[in-house]
Design a protein around this motif. Sequence first.
Motif, short mmCIF file in Angstrom:
data_model
loop_
_atom_site.label_atom_id
_atom_site.label_comp_id
_atom_site.label_asym_id
_atom_site.label_seq_id
_atom_site.Cartn_x
_atom_site.Cartn_y
_atom_site.Cartn_z
N ALA A 150 -4.16 8.31 -11.03
CA ALA A 150 -3.93 9.69 -10.67
C ALA A 150 -5.08 10.40 -9.77
O ALA A 150 -5.00 10.95 -8.63
CB ALA A 150 -3.42 10.75 -11.56
N ALA A 151 -6.41 10.04 -10.22
CA ALA A 151 -7.45 10.38 -9.40
C ALA A 151 -7.71 9.78 -8.18
O ALA A 151 -8.21 10.13 -7.27
CB ALA A 151 -8.94 10.35 -10.54
N ARG A 154 -4.59 10.38 -5.24
CA ARG A 154 -3.97 11.79 -5.48
C ARG A 154 -2.83 12.12 -4.34
O ARG A 154 -2.10 12.97 -4.69
CB ARG A 154 -5.06 12.70 -5.14
N LEU A 283 -12.99 11.56 -11.34
CA LEU A 283 -11.94 12.21 -12.06
C LEU A 283 -12.12 13.47 -12.05
O LEU A 283 -10.95 14.37 -12.27
CB LEU A 283 -12.32 11.66 -13.79
N LEU A 286 -9.17 14.94 -9.57
CA LEU A 286 -7.68 15.01 -10.15
C LEU A 286 -7.25 16.20 -10.22
O LEU A 286 -7.71 17.19 -10.92
CB LEU A 286 -7.77 14.11 -11.46
N SER A 316 -8.00 19.93 -12.09
CA SER A 316 -6.68 19.82 -12.73
C SER A 316 -6.10 21.05 -12.45
O SER A 316 -6.53 22.17 -13.05
CB SER A 316 -6.69 18.88 -14.17
#
Length: 356
Positions: A150-151, A154, A283, A286, A316
């Motif tokens: 996911a990071a 994106r 990270l 993310l 996040s």
Amino acid sequence: MLNDLRTLARVLCDDYAPRTATESVIISDRPHGRLRRYGSREQFDRARRDGAVPVLLVPPLAVPARCYDLAPGVEPANSVVEFLLSTGSIPYVVDFGDVGRAERRLGFEDYFDGFVPRALGDALGDFGVSGGSADLLGWSLGGTISLLTAAFHRDLPIRSVITVGTPLSYAKIPMYRAVRTVLAPTAGRPVDSVLKALGGIPAPLVQFSYRALAWQRELRKPKYILDNLNDRDALIRMQVIDRFQDSMPGYPGRVSEQMLLNLVVRDEIGDGVLHLGDRTVDLRALTAPVFAVGSHRDAVVSHAAAQHCENLLTSSSRVDFHTVETSHLGLLTGGVAAARTWPAIAKFRDELTVTA
């Protein structure tokens, strides 16, 4: 007495716990990326009609993909897949397959920049809802791979990332902190050379290590069996776990080197920026919502290492951390998981649906 002897014989012969599996179909069969969809056709059609968000289950490395579907239909609850289906979701699982010396060149980058994105595309293509997205759910290192995916990507249609017992700082795990101290003067080079020579960490060593972490359980097992000859659920649970441990594959060579150097010695994941092959993953960039679960009783991943997500994932849109006091495997499956972990995950996913 005769019934007790029969029960004991069946337990010792690995013939006590039922061998069950949730109904499923293989959607695609790529190398190290077999994709399986769970549920009946009726459940699949209903989920699509209701606009449910599918879930892609990402297994840890050196763990069989069936960790998410241990003994469905058998109490205590052992199948995450069965639970997800009960909520109206359709779970998919990507199976990385067995690992041997032929896989020694596989690194983390092959998983977060190859196998998982392709599986996600196949899953959404199969689900067939235009503009749809999916949640990634990973236990232990499966959560690590999900976060890295996911990071690094994106732009992928990932609605959220759910991690269960996932370490986000190896410096916060006492066992690895000690290893780091010992290896620091040589930067881990001697052990890295051994891993290169072996081509990874063989399956028997992985299985032994997992049992060693739960050495008290292993020592108490004979007495536990005798004390529970009349407790069917207890013996089934024990045998399901034993079968699971005995089926663990090994770690690929490059992955094992990266785990040692990038994760343990340098704790790059704890700092948020990982250099894996020719990829750099941040990270801290993310943006997807994250739900994480940890435990003070987890002998593999410390509570602090799992909770580090709150400090690490600064971009996040939402980071929820949930504490469930049980073992590493118990966070994912079993009575405690069914009572605490699964409902918390379902609540998180429902809230995302409401706010969408």
